[in-house]
Design an enzyme around this catalytic site. Structure first.
Site: not given
Length: 321
Positions: A142, A201, A312
């Site tokens: 990811y 982030y 999700e």
């Protein structure tokens, strides 16, 4: 003489149990998206098969415009447009498992095509690929995907990103699939006050922060919700606790809608990605309780971008203009 541009009409999106050939005979069909090994994709640019298995009754997702649709291919890209909206998709084979390269290549092609079109404003993107959690630290797939996507989207300014999700296949396909929706009018990005914007982030989540907005409100008043999970600030909550994660996720969704002065209604179209197949029924029940009378929900087996997260949810909700 008044030559004012007409308002952007709403895009029709729904889940149907229908024959693909029959759907494609409708000149207004912009896209037909099927799921799992049981979906037989037609050789048509408007049709995409996502390699995620349905955990409830299988159906297809159908997008319809207001005018007859043109469609075609441009290299690796498939596209269709009714003049108001553009559907575009690309499937890139990974070379030696290099998801970063595949991601960069896909986004480079997608952005160049859409920016040159009469519908240059991105609303929503979907990303699906194998083994999303494989690898350790910055080698996690990811994180490598995010790095390639960020390079492919380098010309976008932070904060101008569309809504998006990234989900892992649970059966290997060898391919990265990206498809998206753009429009002739720009939308408005919406962030969740409970969550740090993804592009902000901290470094602990990888060398390239995720590049997406929490949601995007189109000029037609449709609210495209990104993949939303049990994250507060930037930290995951309730590790491996499905019920608590669902409650936190719905709280996030409520705050996100409130930030756009809206709430879930009977036209909500939802999609849930569930890590553990046995959790599918519980997630479907939770959706029915949290959004009673919703227009439809797809429950799909898929891996979430963080190992500790079990579910999700994304979706579409109409808002008052």
């Amino acid at each position: 003489m008044n030559h004012a541009t007409p308002p952007l009409p709403a895009l029709e999106q729904c889940y149907e149990q229908a024959d693909v050939g029959t759907l494609l005979a409708d000149a207004r069909v912009l896209a037909v998206i099927g799921f799992g090994s049981g979906f037989a994709a037609a050789d048509d640019p408007r049709v995409v098969r996502v390699a995620l298995e349905p955990l409830a009754a299988p159906c297809v997702e159908v997008w319809r415009g207001r005018a007859p649709v043109r469609h075609g291919r441009a290299g690796d890209l498939r596209w269709s447009s009714d003049g108001d909206y553009l559907f575009v998709a690309i499937e890139v084979a990974e070379v030696d498992g290099d998801i970063e390269r595949a991601s960069h290549d896909a986004y480079r092609q997608l952005l160049a095509f859409v920016q040159a079109s009469a519908t240059p404003h991105w609303l929503r993107l979907w990303n699906y690929f194998d083994a999303i959690n494989a690898g350790v630290g910055d080698a996690e797939r990811y994180r490598r995907f995010c790095a390639g996507r960020a390079r492919g989207m380098a010309q976008w300014l932070a904060g101008s990103y569309p809504a998006a999700c990234a989900i892992g296949h649970q059966v290997a396909s060898g391919n990265l699939l990206v498809y998206g929706l753009a429009a002739r009018e720009p939308g408005t990005r919406v962030e969740n006050p409970r969550q740090l914007s993804a592009w902000c982030y901290p470094r602990q989540y990888g060398p390239s922060a995720p590049t997406f907005a929490r949601a995007l409100r189109s000029a037609a008043g449709q609210f495209f919700i990104s993949g939303t999970a049990a994250v507060v600030g930037h930290a995951s909550q309730h590790e491996q606790d499905l019920a608590a994660q669902l409650a936190e996720t719905f709280t996030n969704l409520e705050h996100l809608l409130a930030a756009a002065h809206g709430r879930f209604g009977t036209d909500a179209l939802l999609k849930a990605y569930v890590r553990e197949r046995d959790d599918g029924a519980a997630v479907a029940h939770a959706l029915a309780q949290a959004v009673p009378g919703h227009a439809g929900a797809l429950i799909l087996g898929g891996d979430i971008c963080r190992r500790e997260l079990l579910v999700e949810i994304d979706g579409l909700q109409s808002l008052a203009r």
